[in-house]
Write an enzyme that holds these catalytic residues in place. Structure first.
Site, PDB file in Angstrom:
ATOM      1  N   GLU A   1      -2.028 -69.269 119.131  1.00  0.00           N
ATOM      2  CA  GLU A   1      -1.361 -67.988 118.903  1.00  0.00           C
ATOM      3  C   GLU A   1      -0.785 -67.502 120.223  1.00  0.00           C
ATOM      4  O   GLU A   1      -1.402 -67.710 121.280  1.00  0.00           O
ATOM      5  CB  GLU A   1      -2.339 -66.913 118.394  1.00  0.00           C
ATOM      6  CG  GLU A   1      -2.694 -67.021 116.937  1.00  0.00           C
ATOM      7  CD  GLU A   1      -3.874 -67.944 116.706  1.00  0.00           C
ATOM      8  OE1 GLU A   1      -4.601 -68.214 117.685  1.00  0.00           O
ATOM      9  OE2 GLU A   1      -4.055 -68.409 115.563  1.00  0.00           O
TER      10      GLU A   1
ATOM     11  N   ASN B   1       5.472 -62.796 125.097  1.00  0.00           N
ATOM     12  CA  ASN B   1       5.093 -63.728 126.161  1.00  0.00           C
ATOM     13  C   ASN B   1       6.130 -64.863 126.262  1.00  0.00           C
ATOM     14  O   ASN B   1       5.909 -65.993 125.839  1.00  0.00           O
ATOM     15  CB  ASN B   1       3.691 -64.292 125.896  1.00  0.00           C
ATOM     16  CG  ASN B   1       3.105 -65.013 127.096  1.00  0.00           C
ATOM     17  OD1 ASN B   1       3.829 -65.346 128.034  1.00  0.00           O
ATOM     18  ND2 ASN B   1       1.811 -65.255 127.074  1.00  0.00           N
TER      19      ASN B   1
ATOM     20  N   TYR C   1       5.603 -73.775 125.378  1.00  0.00           N
ATOM     21  CA  TYR C   1       5.170 -74.461 124.153  1.00  0.00           C
ATOM     22  C   TYR C   1       6.367 -75.077 123.411  1.00  0.00           C
ATOM     23  O   TYR C   1       6.292 -76.202 122.938  1.00  0.00           O
ATOM     24  CB  TYR C   1       4.387 -73.503 123.247  1.00  0.00           C
ATOM     25  CG  TYR C   1       3.167 -72.895 123.907  1.00  0.00           C
ATOM     26  CD1 TYR C   1       2.330 -73.662 124.714  1.00  0.00           C
ATOM     27  CD2 TYR C   1       2.833 -71.547 123.734  1.00  0.00           C
ATOM     28  CE1 TYR C   1       1.209 -73.111 125.327  1.00  0.00           C
ATOM     29  CE2 TYR C   1       1.717 -70.993 124.344  1.00  0.00           C
ATOM     30  CZ  TYR C   1       0.919 -71.772 125.138  1.00  0.00           C
ATOM     31  OH  TYR C   1      -0.187 -71.223 125.746  1.00  0.00           O
TER      32      TYR C   1
HETATM   33  C1  LIG Z   1       2.203 -69.254 130.394  1.00  0.00           C
HETATM   34  C2  LIG Z   1       1.622 -69.995 131.621  1.00  0.00           C
HETATM   35  C3  LIG Z   1       0.389 -70.759 131.188  1.00  0.00           C
HETATM   36  C4  LIG Z   1       2.697 -70.996 132.119  1.00  0.00           C
HETATM   37  O1  LIG Z   1       2.136 -71.740 133.187  1.00  0.00           O
HETATM   38  P1  LIG Z   1       3.023 -72.172 134.458  1.00  0.00           P
HETATM   39  O2  LIG Z   1       2.219 -73.118 135.257  1.00  0.00           O
HETATM   40  O3  LIG Z   1       3.545 -70.965 135.142  1.00  0.00           O
HETATM   41  O4  LIG Z   1       4.247 -72.921 133.737  1.00  0.00           O
HETATM   42  P2  LIG Z   1       5.094 -74.150 134.296  1.00  0.00           P
HETATM   43  O5  LIG Z   1       5.446 -73.939 135.728  1.00  0.00           O
HETATM   44  O6  LIG Z   1       4.398 -75.421 133.922  1.00  0.00           O
HETATM   45  O7  LIG Z   1       6.436 -73.989 133.446  1.00  0.00           O
HETATM   46  C5  LIG Z   1       6.632 -74.684 132.244  1.00  0.00           C
HETATM   47  C6  LIG Z   1       7.744 -74.005 131.457  1.00  0.00           C
HETATM   48  O8  LIG Z   1       7.299 -72.752 130.971  1.00  0.00           O
HETATM   49  C7  LIG Z   1       8.389 -71.811 130.995  1.00  0.00           C
HETATM   50  N1  LIG Z   1       8.071 -70.728 131.927  1.00  0.00           N
HETATM   51  C8  LIG Z   1       6.993 -70.666 132.752  1.00  0.00           C
HETATM   52  N2  LIG Z   1       7.001 -69.481 133.411  1.00  0.00           N
HETATM   53  C9  LIG Z   1       8.072 -68.806 132.993  1.00  0.00           C
HETATM   54  C10 LIG Z   1       8.609 -67.529 133.293  1.00  0.00           C
HETATM   55  N3  LIG Z   1       8.011 -66.716 134.171  1.00  0.00           N
HETATM   56  N4  LIG Z   1       9.729 -67.132 132.655  1.00  0.00           N
HETATM   57  C11 LIG Z   1      10.340 -67.945 131.757  1.00  0.00           C
HETATM   58  N5  LIG Z   1       9.886 -69.186 131.437  1.00  0.00           N
HETATM   59  C12 LIG Z   1       8.783 -69.602 132.053  1.00  0.00           C
HETATM   60  C13 LIG Z   1       9.607 -72.588 131.435  1.00  0.00           C
HETATM   61  O9  LIG Z   1      10.220 -73.117 130.271  1.00  0.00           O
HETATM   62  C14 LIG Z   1       8.985 -73.683 132.254  1.00  0.00           C
HETATM   63  O10 LIG Z   1       9.795 -74.821 132.350  1.00  0.00           O
HETATM   64  P3  LIG Z   1      10.886 -74.923 133.556  1.00  0.00           P
HETATM   65  O11 LIG Z   1      10.107 -74.690 134.824  1.00  0.00           O
HETATM   66  O12 LIG Z   1      11.387 -76.327 133.409  1.00  0.00           O
HETATM   67  O13 LIG Z   1      11.890 -73.855 133.314  1.00  0.00           O
HETATM   68  C15 LIG Z   1       1.330 -69.015 132.781  1.00  0.00           C
HETATM   69  O14 LIG Z   1       2.469 -68.247 133.045  1.00  0.00           O
HETATM   70  C16 LIG Z   1       0.149 -68.083 132.510  1.00  0.00           C
HETATM   71  O15 LIG Z   1      -0.999 -68.436 132.744  1.00  0.00           O
HETATM   72  N6  LIG Z   1       0.451 -66.839 132.055  1.00  0.00           N
HETATM   73  C17 LIG Z   1      -0.567 -65.813 131.822  1.00  0.00           C
HETATM   74  C18 LIG Z   1      -1.528 -66.189 130.724  1.00  0.00           C
HETATM   75  C19 LIG Z   1      -0.801 -66.588 129.460  1.00  0.00           C
HETATM   76  O16 LIG Z   1       0.136 -65.962 129.023  1.00  0.00           O
HETATM   77  N7  LIG Z   1      -1.309 -67.667 128.831  1.00  0.00           N
HETATM   78  C20 LIG Z   1      -0.781 -68.184 127.574  1.00  0.00           C
HETATM   79  C21 LIG Z   1      -1.339 -67.408 126.430  1.00  0.00           C
HETATM   80  S1  LIG Z   1      -0.729 -68.018 124.879  1.00  0.00           S
END
Ligand SMILES: CC(C)(COP(=O)(O)OP(=O)(O)OC[C@H]1O[C@@H](n2cnc3c(N)ncnc32)[C@H](O)[C@@H]1OP(=O)(O)O)[C@@H](O)C(=O)NCCC(=O)NCCS
Length: 153
Positions: free
Chosen positions: A110, A115, A122
């Site tokens: 979910e 977000n 995903y």
């Molecule tokens: C969501 C989360 C897990 C992503 O982890 P991350 O290590 O920052 O992500 P990555 O660097 O691997 O990025 C993978 C892709 O996610 C997307 N993405 C990540 N951060 C983003 C941002 N701030 N804005 C837009 N897209 C983003 C992009 O598509 C990215 O691909 P790209 O770099 O080729 O554009 C992280 O931001 C997080 O922990 N957020 C807070 C907790 C949360 O929301 N967890 C998920 C609950 S469902």
């Protein structure tokens, strides 16, 4: 000679000893964080709980429930200073492999409609939107829906 940079990042099972740093990151990255009890219960229930670290630094953590051919991702967090460096994507590849190794046919999760970062991650991995769960999450003003996403493994 060029210096050889060693990749110090590892993914390993979570234990009770990890819970203090995990909860510190959880509280820093989520407006409505899980409690310590939620993580403790997940460990006691035998859920698939993981730590992603780089040397001494906690990069992130994940909690997944795998049962009856289904993997359900319950929590995924990347520490703010490690975000946008490909770690979330890397971690998801690990979790998809774990789910596959457990013979799960599908992974579900979910996510809040607001977000964008998580939804983009995903979608880029092949998840699709499956359904909306009305008023699923607490929010600043009332409740927020959840989008349920799924990928076939
Ligand atoms: C969501 C989360 C897990 C992503 O982890 P991350 O290590 O920052 O992500 P990555 O660097 O691997 O990025 C993978 C892709 O996610 C997307 N993405 C990540 N951060 C983003 C941002 N701030 N804005 C837009 N897209 C983003 C992009 O598509 C990215 O691909 P790209 O770099 O080729 O554009 C992280 O931001 C997080 O922990 N957020 C807070 C907790 C949360 O929301 N967890 C998920 C609950 S469902």
């Amino acid at each position: 000679m060029n210096a050889v940079l060693k990749d110090l990042s590892t993914i390993r099972p979570m234990s009770e000893h990890d819970l203090n740093p995990v909860i510190a990151v959880e509280q820093a990255i989520y407006p409505f964080p899980w409690s310590l009890g939620n993580f403790r219960d997940s460990l006691s229930a035998g859920y698939s709980c993981w730590i992603y670290e780089s040397g001494p630094d906690l990069v992130g953590y994940a909690v997944m429930m795998v049962a009856a051919g289904e993997a359900h991702l319950l929590n995924l967090g990347i520490a703010r200073e490690w975000q946008r460096r490909g770690m979330g994507r890397q971690f998801m590849h690990h979790l998809l492999k774990v789910a596959h190794d457990y013979h799960a046919a599908i992974m579900l999760l979910e996510v809040r409609p607001s977000n964008t970062a998580a939804r983009r991650l995903y979608h880029s991995l092949g998840f699709c939107d499956l359904a909306t769960r009305r008023k699923y999450y607490p929010a600043e003003h009332g409740r927020e829906d959840a989008i349920m996403m799924a990928i076939h493994l």
